[in-house]
Design a protein around this motif. Structure first.
Motif, PDB file in Angstrom:
ATOM      1  N   SER A 123      -1.210   9.322   6.316  1.00 42.96           N
ATOM      2  CA  SER A 123      -0.473   9.056   7.545  1.00 42.96           C
ATOM      3  C   SER A 123       0.077   7.624   7.549  1.00 42.96           C
ATOM      4  O   SER A 123      -0.633   6.677   7.210  1.00 42.96           O
ATOM      5  CB  SER A 123      -1.388   9.253   8.759  1.00 42.96           C
ATOM      6  OG  SER A 123      -0.733   8.862   9.947  1.00 42.96           O
ATOM      7  N   ARG A 124       1.349   7.499   7.933  1.00 38.59           N
ATOM      8  CA  ARG A 124       1.957   6.175   8.069  1.00 38.59           C
ATOM      9  C   ARG A 124       2.224   5.830   9.530  1.00 38.59           C
ATOM     10  O   ARG A 124       2.895   4.840   9.832  1.00 38.59           O
ATOM     11  CB  ARG A 124       3.270   6.109   7.286  1.00 38.59           C
ATOM     12  CG  ARG A 124       3.092   6.303   5.771  1.00 38.59           C
ATOM     13  CD  ARG A 124       4.366   5.994   5.024  1.00 38.59           C
ATOM     14  NE  ARG A 124       4.187   6.123   3.577  1.00 38.59           N
ATOM     15  CZ  ARG A 124       5.115   5.802   2.676  1.00 38.59           C
ATOM     16  NH1 ARG A 124       6.296   5.344   3.082  1.00 38.59           N
ATOM     17  NH2 ARG A 124       4.879   5.941   1.394  1.00 38.59           N
ATOM     18  N   MET A 125       1.674   6.600  10.431  1.00 40.79           N
ATOM     19  CA  MET A 125       1.947   6.441  11.861  1.00 40.79           C
ATOM     20  C   MET A 125       1.357   5.154  12.426  1.00 40.79           C
ATOM     21  O   MET A 125       1.905   4.567  13.365  1.00 40.79           O
ATOM     22  CB  MET A 125       1.385   7.646  12.618  1.00 40.79           C
ATOM     23  CG  MET A 125       1.657   7.626  14.114  1.00 40.79           C
ATOM     24  SD  MET A 125       0.959   9.075  14.938  1.00 40.79           S
ATOM     25  CE  MET A 125       1.828  10.405  14.102  1.00 40.79           C
ATOM     26  N   TYR A 126       0.232   4.697  11.840  1.00 40.03           N
ATOM     27  CA  TYR A 126      -0.497   3.585  12.450  1.00 40.03           C
ATOM     28  C   TYR A 126      -0.426   2.294  11.643  1.00 40.03           C
ATOM     29  O   TYR A 126      -1.228   1.388  11.856  1.00 40.03           O
ATOM     30  CB  TYR A 126      -1.956   3.986  12.646  1.00 40.03           C
ATOM     31  CG  TYR A 126      -2.142   5.171  13.555  1.00 40.03           C
ATOM     32  CD1 TYR A 126      -2.078   5.026  14.932  1.00 40.03           C
ATOM     33  CD2 TYR A 126      -2.353   6.440  13.020  1.00 40.03           C
ATOM     34  CE1 TYR A 126      -2.237   6.117  15.775  1.00 40.03           C
ATOM     35  CE2 TYR A 126      -2.513   7.535  13.849  1.00 40.03           C
ATOM     36  CZ  TYR A 126      -2.452   7.367  15.229  1.00 40.03           C
ATOM     37  OH  TYR A 126      -2.599   8.453  16.050  1.00 40.03           O
ATOM     38  N   LEU A 127       0.520   2.190  10.724  1.00 38.84           N
ATOM     39  CA  LEU A 127       0.584   0.999   9.877  1.00 38.84           C
ATOM     40  C   LEU A 127       0.847  -0.262  10.697  1.00 38.84           C
ATOM     41  O   LEU A 127       0.230  -1.309  10.474  1.00 38.84           O
ATOM     42  CB  LEU A 127       1.669   1.166   8.810  1.00 38.84           C
ATOM     43  CG  LEU A 127       1.434   2.272   7.770  1.00 38.84           C
ATOM     44  CD1 LEU A 127       2.583   2.297   6.765  1.00 38.84           C
ATOM     45  CD2 LEU A 127       0.103   2.068   7.053  1.00 38.84           C
ATOM     46  N   GLY A 128       1.777  -0.184  11.634  1.00 34.76           N
ATOM     47  CA  GLY A 128       2.081  -1.339  12.475  1.00 34.76           C
ATOM     48  C   GLY A 128       0.893  -1.742  13.332  1.00 34.76           C
ATOM     49  O   GLY A 128       0.565  -2.924  13.467  1.00 34.76           O
TER      50      GLY A 128
ATOM     51  N   GLU B 112       0.814  -1.212   0.000  1.00 35.57           N
ATOM     52  CA  GLU B 112       0.000   0.000   0.000  1.00 35.57           C
ATOM     53  C   GLU B 112       0.849   1.265   0.000  1.00 35.57           C
ATOM     54  O   GLU B 112       0.420   2.307  -0.511  1.00 35.57           O
ATOM     55  CB  GLU B 112      -0.921   0.010   1.226  1.00 35.57           C
ATOM     56  CG  GLU B 112      -2.042  -1.009   1.168  1.00 35.57           C
ATOM     57  CD  GLU B 112      -3.145  -0.593   0.215  1.00 35.57           C
ATOM     58  OE1 GLU B 112      -3.630   0.549   0.312  1.00 35.57           O
ATOM     59  OE2 GLU B 112      -3.513  -1.418  -0.650  1.00 35.57           O
ATOM     60  N   VAL B 113       2.039   1.193   0.592  1.00 36.72           N
ATOM     61  CA  VAL B 113       2.923   2.366   0.635  1.00 36.72           C
ATOM     62  C   VAL B 113       4.063   2.224  -0.370  1.00 36.72           C
ATOM     63  O   VAL B 113       5.133   2.803  -0.207  1.00 36.72           O
ATOM     64  CB  VAL B 113       3.480   2.579   2.057  1.00 36.72           C
ATOM     65  CG1 VAL B 113       2.349   2.919   3.014  1.00 36.72           C
ATOM     66  CG2 VAL B 113       4.233   1.346   2.560  1.00 36.72           C
ATOM     67  N   ASP B 114       3.818   1.395  -1.403  1.00 38.94           N
ATOM     68  CA  ASP B 114       4.736   1.264  -2.551  1.00 38.94           C
ATOM     69  C   ASP B 114       6.096   0.682  -2.184  1.00 38.94           C
ATOM     70  O   ASP B 114       7.135   1.115  -2.699  1.00 38.94           O
ATOM     71  CB  ASP B 114       4.923   2.625  -3.239  1.00 38.94           C
ATOM     72  CG  ASP B 114       3.612   3.192  -3.760  1.00 38.94           C
ATOM     73  OD1 ASP B 114       2.801   2.396  -4.268  1.00 38.94           O
ATOM     74  OD2 ASP B 114       3.392   4.415  -3.627  1.00 38.94           O
ATOM     75  N   ILE B 115       6.091  -0.299  -1.277  1.00 40.93           N
ATOM     76  CA  ILE B 115       7.313  -1.030  -0.948  1.00 40.93           C
ATOM     77  C   ILE B 115       7.134  -2.464  -1.406  1.00 40.93           C
ATOM     78  O   ILE B 115       6.126  -3.104  -1.078  1.00 40.93           O
ATOM     79  CB  ILE B 115       7.613  -0.985   0.569  1.00 40.93           C
ATOM     80  CG1 ILE B 115       7.833   0.458   1.024  1.00 40.93           C
ATOM     81  CG2 ILE B 115       8.843  -1.835   0.889  1.00 40.93           C
ATOM     82  CD1 ILE B 115       8.045   0.600   2.522  1.00 40.93           C
ATOM     83  N   LYS B 116       8.065  -2.978  -2.157  1.00 38.49           N
ATOM     84  CA  LYS B 116       7.948  -4.321  -2.714  1.00 38.49           C
ATOM     85  C   LYS B 116       7.927  -5.364  -1.591  1.00 38.49           C
ATOM     86  O   LYS B 116       8.757  -5.333  -0.683  1.00 38.49           O
ATOM     87  CB  LYS B 116       9.107  -4.597  -3.667  1.00 38.49           C
ATOM     88  CG  LYS B 116       8.989  -5.913  -4.425  1.00 38.49           C
ATOM     89  CD  LYS B 116      10.135  -6.085  -5.406  1.00 38.49           C
ATOM     90  CE  LYS B 116      10.005  -7.412  -6.169  1.00 38.49           C
ATOM     91  NZ  LYS B 116      11.128  -7.613  -7.116  1.00 38.49           N
ATOM     92  N   SER B 117       6.976  -6.296  -1.673  1.00 39.70           N
ATOM     93  CA  SER B 117       6.844  -7.316  -0.619  1.00 39.70           C
ATOM     94  C   SER B 117       6.536  -8.690  -1.194  1.00 39.70           C
ATOM     95  O   SER B 117       5.980  -9.535  -0.494  1.00 39.70           O
ATOM     96  CB  SER B 117       5.739  -6.912   0.363  1.00 39.70           C
ATOM     97  OG  SER B 117       4.495  -6.807  -0.307  1.00 39.70           O
TER      98      SER B 117
END
Length: 360
Positions: free
Chosen positions: A302-307, A92-97
């Motif tokens: 916001s990426r604060m709550y991804l974890g 979702e945040v454009d990081i390959k997984s």
């Protein structure tokens, strides 16, 4: 009373302590997605290894198995779904997984095969966890669900084929423990007498005194049919009876042969069963409410709550799956050590409340 005088009091005290402790942890420690991904991966690999080794012991002479799927099955659902959700959030945040997703698929089948051989009830829990987790993730990430009628039929077909293979292996290897038909016959033999005993003797706050297997020593409620792990009770030297070996063997009539709604009702009464059902609804609705807030914040950049979002998806999936299986199929799915896991999952869902209120 600070010192529990019966099993129900002890369960409630542990519930309060674990939930308060989880609230404090969530608001003291930062929970980045990288940490959640790492811990979920480690836990999933460890559980896959434990289940595989334990299943291998079924086929080896002079060693005994421990049936880890009963207490730790819901924890496996939690760890695997959290791992899958973490990989999806990276995308979702454009990081390959892609490598993580491939590994999660491999671990899915390893756990399914190993756990399914050990206990057919675990296989039902595992597939339900996959189903619930996939539905939640498809909504959270706004993508088309991978669950289709064709895939459901394929999974059901694979399950039936697996049961057939286990039955054949049980005959070839002369290992009755592998036989699904034997388990079904045991349920047929013991379930109806157990059900009759429960319905006849259950009251609003417990059961008719003396209706337990141990007769005159029956307390009439909180006798230990639903309990925390005995080792934990012994460790704290709590002042209530355990009935030791008698309870371990004879409570199987309720613990293993009946759904949890009957076990909870018999040991604690219809009143506690109703309160328990209300609590499950509160946890479930709270989890979905917080998940919607996390999704909204992510969509706003916001990426604060991804974890936290990945943890919540995993915990909510496992909590729902364990609740459904335990209440309506197998009481043992939330009894003993599994009760500790159940309390942990509930606390892991409810711990998000304070953080959300503080930041909205």
């Amino acid at each position: 009373m600070l010192i529990a005088e019966n099993h129900l009091q002890f369960i409630l005290e542990v519930v309060i302590m674990v939930h308060v402790g989880m609230l404090l942890i969530f608001n003291v420690i930062a929970i980045p997605l990288s940490l959640v991904l790492f811990l979920a991966l480690v836990l999933t690999v460890v559980l896959a290894g434990i289940f595989s080794i334990d299943t291998a012991f079924l086929f080896l002479p002079f060693v005994s198995h421990h049936e880890f799927t009963h207490p730790f099955g819901p924890l496996a659902v939690f760890s695997w779904v959290t791992l899958s959700a973490s990989a999806s959030l990276l995308t979702e945040v454009d990081i390959k997984s892609s490598s993580i997703k491939t590994l999660s698929i491999i671990l899915f089948f390893v756990i399914a095969v190993a756990g399914g051989i050990m206990h057919r009830s675990f296989l039902v829990l595992w597939l339900l966890g996959w189903f619930v987790g996939t539905l939640i993730m498809s909504k959270s990430f706004r993508r088309t669900s991978t669950i289709t009628l064709k895939r459901i039929l394929l999974v059901m077909g694979a399950g039936l084929a697996g049961f057939g293979i286990l039955e054949i292996l049980s005959k070839i290897l002369n290992a009755p423990i592998l036989s699904p038909l034997l388990r079904i016959s045991r349920i047929e033999e013991f379930a109806m007498p157990s059900l009759t005993m429960v319905i006849k003797n259950t009251t609003f706050w417990g059961h008719v005194q003396g209706s337990c297997f141990w007769g005159a020593q029956c307390l009439g409620g909180s006798d230990g049919y639903i309990s925390m792990p005995m080792n934990l009770i012994n460790f704290f030297t709590l002042p209530f009876p355990l009935f030791a070996g008698v309870l371990v063997v004879k409570k199987d009539a309720i613990d293993y042969m009946l759904p949890g709604i009957f076990g909870v009702a018999f040991d604690f009464g219809y009143g506690i069963l109703l309160a328990f059902m209300v609590w499950i609804m509160i946890v479930t609705l709270t989890g979905f409410y917080i998940l919607r807030n996390y999704r909204s914040k992510r969509k706003n950049g916001s990426r604060m709550y991804l974890g936290r979002e990945a943890l919540l998806i995993g915990a909510l999936t496992a909590f729902l799956s364990q609740s459904i299986i335990a209440l309506f199929l197998f009481n043992r799915t939330f009894n003993g050590i599994a009760m500790l896991v159940y309390i942990f999952l509930s606390a892991l869902v409810m711990a998000h409340i304070l953080s959300i209120k503080r930041n909205i």
